[in-house]
Design an enzyme around this catalytic site. Sequence first.
Site, PDB file in Angstrom:
ATOM      1  N   TYR A 183       5.461  69.245  46.723  1.00  0.00           N
ATOM      2  CA  TYR A 183       6.017  70.580  46.936  1.00  0.00           C
ATOM      3  C   TYR A 183       5.755  71.043  48.375  1.00  0.00           C
ATOM      4  CZ  TYR A 183       6.719  70.142  41.972  1.00  0.00           C
ATOM      5  OH  TYR A 183       7.131  69.677  40.740  1.00  0.00           O
ATOM      6  N   GLY A 320      -5.075  67.541  31.327  1.00  0.00           N
ATOM      7  CA  GLY A 320      -3.741  68.119  31.221  1.00  0.00           C
ATOM      8  C   GLY A 320      -3.139  67.954  29.838  1.00  0.00           C
TER       9      GLY A 320
HETATM   10  C1  FNR Z   1       1.942  68.820  34.937  1.00  0.00           C
HETATM   11  N1  FNR Z   1       1.195  68.760  36.107  1.00  0.00           N
HETATM   12  C2  FNR Z   1       1.204  69.847  36.974  1.00  0.00           C
HETATM   13  N2  FNR Z   1       0.487  69.804  38.131  1.00  0.00           N
HETATM   14  C3  FNR Z   1       0.413  70.893  38.934  1.00  0.00           C
HETATM   15  O1  FNR Z   1      -0.282  70.828  39.958  1.00  0.00           O
HETATM   16  N3  FNR Z   1       1.069  72.042  38.616  1.00  0.00           N
HETATM   17  C4  FNR Z   1       1.842  72.154  37.512  1.00  0.00           C
HETATM   18  O2  FNR Z   1       2.404  73.221  37.248  1.00  0.00           O
HETATM   19  C5  FNR Z   1       1.953  71.006  36.668  1.00  0.00           C
HETATM   20  N4  FNR Z   1       2.746  71.015  35.558  1.00  0.00           N
HETATM   21  C6  FNR Z   1       2.722  69.969  34.669  1.00  0.00           C
HETATM   22  C7  FNR Z   1       3.457  70.061  33.475  1.00  0.00           C
HETATM   23  C8  FNR Z   1       3.392  69.039  32.540  1.00  0.00           C
HETATM   24  C9  FNR Z   1       4.159  69.174  31.253  1.00  0.00           C
HETATM   25  C10 FNR Z   1       2.600  67.886  32.794  1.00  0.00           C
HETATM   26  C11 FNR Z   1       2.483  66.781  31.778  1.00  0.00           C
HETATM   27  C12 FNR Z   1       1.903  67.786  33.980  1.00  0.00           C
HETATM   28  C13 FNR Z   1       0.247  67.660  36.325  1.00  0.00           C
HETATM   29  C14 FNR Z   1      -1.050  67.927  35.571  1.00  0.00           C
HETATM   30  O3  FNR Z   1      -1.757  69.010  36.159  1.00  0.00           O
HETATM   31  C15 FNR Z   1      -1.993  66.685  35.576  1.00  0.00           C
HETATM   32  O4  FNR Z   1      -2.294  66.334  36.904  1.00  0.00           O
HETATM   33  C16 FNR Z   1      -1.382  65.490  34.879  1.00  0.00           C
HETATM   34  O5  FNR Z   1      -0.825  65.861  33.634  1.00  0.00           O
HETATM   35  C17 FNR Z   1      -2.414  64.364  34.648  1.00  0.00           C
HETATM   36  O6  FNR Z   1      -3.459  64.781  33.809  1.00  0.00           O
HETATM   37  P1  FNR Z   1      -3.495  64.326  32.241  1.00  0.00           P
HETATM   38  O7  FNR Z   1      -2.330  64.968  31.573  1.00  0.00           O
HETATM   39  O8  FNR Z   1      -3.372  62.829  32.227  1.00  0.00           O
HETATM   40  O9  FNR Z   1      -4.830  64.805  31.746  1.00  0.00           O
END
Ligand code: FNR
Length: 351
Positions: A183, A320
């Site tokens: 971003y 997440g």
């Molecule tokens: C995200 N992720 C994310 N990252 C971020 O910086 N801002 C955001 O708004 C989002 N939105 C988001 C929505 C959805 C549906 C997913 C699955 C992921 C990334 C998230 O913060 C995280 O880094 C990843 O999901 C990896 O962690 P987990 O899910 O493996 O524990």
Amino acid sequence: MTANLLKPYALNNTINLSNRILMAPLTRCMADDNLVPTQLMAEYYARRAEAGLIISEAVIIRPDGQGFPNTPGLFSPAQIEGWKIVTAAVHKNGGKIFAQLWHTGRVAHPYFYGNGDADASVLAPSAIGVEGTVPRMRELTYKIPKAVTVEEMKTLVADYGQAAENAIKAGFDGVEIHGANGYLIDQFLHHDSNRRNDEYGGSSENMVRFPLEVIDEIISKIGADRTGLRVSPGAYFNMTGDSKDRAVFDLLLPELEQRNLAFLHIGIFDDSMEFDYLGGRASSYVRENYSKTLVGVGSYSAEAASSAINDDKFDLIAIGRPFIANPDYVAKIRNNEPLTSYSDEMLTSLI
Ligand code: FNR
């Protein structure tokens, strides 16, 4: 054994976390059409208040930062009022919550903010578009952005500062600046998206300038103790990596070190990903070049996170997808109960 995850952690003299498990920022696209958070969102976050710290879904700082439908904002009085209900509900349950401040840069789409003008500007460091279409609204193709002017960057910096002040007004305990995942801020830090030849591009010193201006503005408004930052040194989303990016982050990390941020947080979906130009994982690279509080993330189970913290790979873990599937994630870890598996269908409602 995951006992270390449940130990308290002081981010600084201002903010003490009751455990080391953060809820990662998770965009849910559930705000109302004025981008105001809803009562259902307040209940969703309140159910997760046992996290040591909740990082909210990304919140846009101003209309032209929007790249997805119904993502909440923090620029109108109604949005601030809506967030007050969310933060009060989290606090009532004993939790803490930071707002993740977001401008999507070249991933924005005028469909959301152009008031019918499909040619309204999309701002980015350089006029280089991303391929493809907006997720969840596949009929919208990304536009070629306009290279933001220095004058416009000054306004952006001020708008980030205002959004941080609005976050505090809305009752947030602090903010996480979204400097990750391809971003706007991240677009300045990678050669793929920053081809400027003025004082904001061309060299590592110039490429870190806008991100540091945003960080310093926010610190001046709400204090470093309440300011965290998420970064993606390894390009992996909406961006192509370049071996020259390494030098940019080699310069950025010592600059961040001096600013005493509340924490630095890696932006990645799977921390087992390795990047040639970082010499391995993004988290290992940051750990070697930054000595303050680091939040790891990316496909970690509680057990793997516990070992990583034990091995000093990072200090805190953000969770997440498992937090989407398990509102009571922390209680389940404490009680050694089985977790519900995450699936993408869960994104359609706020359980
Ligand atoms: C995200 N992720 C994310 N990252 C971020 O910086 N801002 C955001 O708004 C989002 N939105 C988001 C929505 C959805 C549906 C997913 C699955 C992921 C990334 C998230 O913060 C995280 O880094 C990843 O999901 C990896 O962690 P987990 O899910 O493996 O524990």
